[in-house]
Design an enzyme around this catalytic site. Sequence first.
Site, PDB file in Angstrom:
ATOM      1  N   HIS A  90       0.816  -1.202   0.000  1.00 28.02           N
ATOM      2  CA  HIS A  90       0.000   0.000   0.000  1.00 28.02           C
ATOM      3  C   HIS A  90       0.859   1.265   0.000  1.00 28.02           C
ATOM      4  O   HIS A  90       0.984   1.947   0.997  1.00 28.02           O
ATOM      5  CB  HIS A  90      -0.948   0.003   1.209  1.00 28.02           C
ATOM      6  CG  HIS A  90      -1.846  -1.186   1.223  1.00 28.02           C
ATOM      7  ND1 HIS A  90      -2.787  -1.399   0.254  1.00 28.02           N
ATOM      8  CD2 HIS A  90      -1.948  -2.218   2.092  1.00 28.02           C
ATOM      9  CE1 HIS A  90      -3.427  -2.519   0.516  1.00 28.02           C
ATOM     10  NE2 HIS A  90      -2.931  -3.033   1.617  1.00 28.02           N
ATOM     11  N   ALA A 123      -4.620   7.821  -2.862  1.00 23.88           N
ATOM     12  CA  ALA A 123      -3.771   7.527  -1.707  1.00 23.88           C
ATOM     13  C   ALA A 123      -2.482   8.332  -1.699  1.00 23.88           C
ATOM     14  O   ALA A 123      -1.869   8.505  -0.648  1.00 23.88           O
ATOM     15  CB  ALA A 123      -3.444   6.036  -1.660  1.00 23.88           C
TER      16      ALA A 123
END
Length: 152
Positions: A90, A123
């Site tokens: 991530h 993100a």
Amino acid sequence: MLSQPLSRGSVHIQSNDHSSLPVIDPKYLSNPIDMELLAQHVLEIEKIASTLSLSKVLKQPLRRGDPASHLTTVDEAKQYLRDRVISMWHVGSTCVMLPREKGGVVGTDLRVYGVDNLRVVDASALPTISTANLQATVYAFAERASDIIKAA
């Protein structure tokens, strides 16, 4: 792994040629706190894995995938990490929402500093990475972004 590292890397355009790759420097563990935390964790992981609750779910005896990972000092752990550290799944905060003078790329209105008509809503703009699955955080971020954009 460090869920919320303090180290900050960089991504820079090296040419006005769109096919030229950017220069990426992740600067893994460049913040001394990140290095210290992860080194201490590496030294304690076997104790943690051997606790009563985890020993019931982990195959015993524990085996190391890398013989070089048998570490006994913080300095050994730090060198091991310098030689082997990589990112996880991530990746985020690559164009972080912070004040420009603190290294930010995006303001609270999600606009990229110094660029007209460009916002970032993913993100990469998150100031820190959540310890939960990143997708849920991005959904919430996008919901808030839609309110900001509609209000503008």
